[in-house]
Design an enzyme around this catalytic site. Structure first.
Site, PDB file in Angstrom:
ATOM      1  N   ASP B  91      40.477  41.044  49.209  1.00  0.00           N
ATOM      2  CA  ASP B  91      41.599  40.531  48.429  1.00  0.00           C
ATOM      3  C   ASP B  91      42.780  40.310  49.375  1.00  0.00           C
ATOM      4  O   ASP B  91      42.677  40.558  50.579  1.00  0.00           O
ATOM      5  CB  ASP B  91      41.927  41.477  47.272  1.00  0.00           C
ATOM      6  CG  ASP B  91      42.354  42.856  47.739  1.00  0.00           C
ATOM      7  OD1 ASP B  91      42.581  43.052  48.941  1.00  0.00           O
ATOM      8  OD2 ASP B  91      42.459  43.756  46.893  1.00  0.00           O
ATOM      9  N   ASP B 267      34.209  41.821  40.534  1.00  0.00           N
ATOM     10  CA  ASP B 267      34.334  43.092  41.257  1.00  0.00           C
ATOM     11  C   ASP B 267      35.039  44.061  40.346  1.00  0.00           C
ATOM     12  O   ASP B 267      35.862  43.664  39.512  1.00  0.00           O
ATOM     13  CB  ASP B 267      35.163  42.942  42.535  1.00  0.00           C
ATOM     14  CG  ASP B 267      36.646  42.938  42.231  1.00  0.00           C
ATOM     15  OD1 ASP B 267      37.169  41.875  41.805  1.00  0.00           O
ATOM     16  OD2 ASP B 267      37.298  43.993  42.363  1.00  0.00           O
TER      17      ASP B 267
END
Lengths: 373, 373
Positions: B91, B267
């Site tokens: 991320d 996720d």
């Protein structure tokens, strides 16, 4: 199906051999990882076996309190409970009662105590200890004994040792009633650091007759030199045809020195406990992985190891895992340490078999810097 | 060597396909276990792969603070550091800055903040986020975005979304300068729960052009029904030739519903975090293993599973491990949960490929009792 022990080779006082049990063979000298509460901490049982461990130890005190011996028996015994189909040795519970429980009261009958988990009251007698160990289905069981702290006066040590002898006889009777074929009960030699008391304890135990003998009351703070002094006047008198188990030992140098003195079996929480606290044992001695000098060290603990934990992760990564509080840090270092211990035992067995233990010890001394061996 | 995505089959809005990366293929719909600080908590990387995970996620925020992106780069990148040779998605760090750091200050330039670990000050800009992700050598990277909490007023949501769009352009430029062949940068669709804003965000991102698109700003407490409502007016307008990644999602029912709406990647910390806290996910829904009803339950979580954690240990044993505070409890339940999640994804992929997703969802609904799908 019977329990048996054969010595395959000797080198000085040291021996290498094989213990047969219905659940598998144990190569000696053997190190038994400690699975206190039904698990070798932070290890999958398959990985414990893959390190080379033939047998593990379970703690009667912990298991009787949680989940309870009857519960384990109802679930098929300790092997099935913890998914470890190989041999298991259990202690009697006595040592942990003395070190962990509160409100302990010792009498001729046994010991009553308060659980450190929930405060409930329990009684452990020689008979109940054997009953518990049989409920757990332990392959090798220990008599209940008293393990006094050292230093201790001669008369107190004698009194305690003779109580343990009376408990040995009661344990033997209970074991004869309750055990299954192939299971074995060991007697425990006590007597602190007094030669006459150790000799008395041993000869009386051998009169009762056990398929193996433990050396208790050592590794309780007396120091390595003193421990070896006690072994020097104890192991030569032990039955050469029976396995000798030095309880709660120890550091690698303790083990090497005791093997040289004829000991066959060991257990210790050190490799697992040290692994959880960031200490890695290596052929050159222990290293503390949280030390800043490892923060950028891209080398693994042992690039030539067959153990993934030793080979596939850099010291920098292990350092990071401990700094970050990741489960994987204790998992990897425990695995590494257990593998190191089993490699040490394999090295000792090979050296004895090939008659080169003196050279092995000289190398060990040189690499680790240990002087008392 | 190039990053690519092919859709192999569709069933309604749902798709199954394959993402190609230089480090391996990712079967979609894909669930990515979260390896926040360079480790999937309580898991060996080999076991993560054995559950069926093709890719894991790393958190830029955690890794930039400890051990530091430059340190990871010097040690050969994140894959080598953590012994995971397969694809990794990172991320941007923005979301965790907002949820974990203190003294956050957001400007056009980026976000400055104080580390939750040691109080040190840091600045994260779109350019620095990409630089960090390239130092980590992430295969799939995310643009820095702002992820505002919901509910949020339309004008505030629009302002935030347009800032994220400007950061998307800056991220793209930095990525073009710093990335290696085969790496991919995803743009992130924002706009809270406003259809016009989501559409504006998406069309502007598609003008910039990305090899994949993430849906951000969901799973932040808005509820499943509202999340699905946003997906219903977002995914139909997304480029069908690019993977769609719903960030931070979710529970099995969230995933099933989002797959049915055309999402390809997910996720979530749920399977790992729940595993550490004694919650096991099963085809019939979650169970809390510490519940007293499991204390004597000799059945495993799934006797027919190929996963040792699901198959080889009784619920009574798992219950005991959590009661005793053993590492092995979180290790086994995390493994079980990740395996369950990957089995769910495999089931979804097969159902889509065979045109029977509606039946799969009906079965899932019946077994779990979930009504909103």
């Amino acid at each position: 199906m019977a329990f048996s022990f054969v010595v395959r080779a000797t080198d000085g006082a040291a021996r290498t051999g094989l213990i047969h049990t219905p659940r598998g063979e144990i190569r000696t000298p053997a190190f038994m990882p400690v699975g206190t509460a039904g698990a070798v901490k932070a290890m999958f049982p398959e990985d414990v076996a893959a390190t080379g461990a033939d047998i593990i130890l379970g703690n009667t005190y912990h298991l009787m309190l949680r989940p309870g011996a009857e519960r384990v028996a109802a679930l098929g015994g300790l092997h099935r409970f913890m998914n470890w189909p190989r041999p298991i040795l259990t202690d009697s519970g006595g040592f942990q009662v003395m070190s962990l429980a509160s409100l302990r009261k010792l009498t001729e009958e046994g010991v009553s105590f308060r659980s450190h988990i929930d405060g409930s009251m329990h009684v452990l007698t020689p008979e109940r200890s054997i009953e518990i160990q049989c409920l757990l289905a332990a392959d090798i069981q220990m008599q209940l004994d008293e393990c006094p702290a050292m230093p201790i006066a001669h008369d107190k040590a004698a009194e305690s040792m003779r109580l343990s002898l009376r408990w040995a006889e009661r344990s033997r009777c209970a074991f004869n009633d309750l055990s299954k074929p192939g299971q074995a009960l060991f007697g425990i030699v006590q007597g602190a650091n007094y030669e006459d008391l150790r000799r008395e304890s041993l000869s009386r135990l051998m009169e009762i007759g056990f398929p193996g003998y433990s050396i208790g009351g050592l590794a309780v703070g007396e120091g390595r030199e003193e421990m070896f002094r006690v072994l020097d006047f104890t192991t030569p008198h032990m039955d050469a045809a029976r396995p000798r188990y030095l309880m709660g030992v120890g550091k690698p140098a303790d083990i090497v020195g005791a093997v040289a003195r004829g000991v066959d079996m060991f257990d210790c929480v050190l490799p697992t406990r040290a692994g959880r606290h960031g200490q890695a044992w290596t052929p050159d001695g222990p290293v503390t992985i949280t030390n800043a000098r490892f923060a950028a060290d891209e080398t693994p603990l042992d690039p030539s190891s067959v153990c993934p934990a030793s080979r596939d992760y850099s010291k920098a990564y292990l350092h990071h895992l401990f700094k970050a509080g990741e489960y994987l840090g204790p998992m990897l270092l425990t695995w590494h340490n257990l593998h190191y211990y089993q490699q040490l035992m394999a090295g000792l067995r090979a050296a004895i078999a090939e008659g080169r233990l003196a050279g092995f010890i000289a190398d060990f001394r040189a690499r680790t810097g240990e002087t008392i061996l």
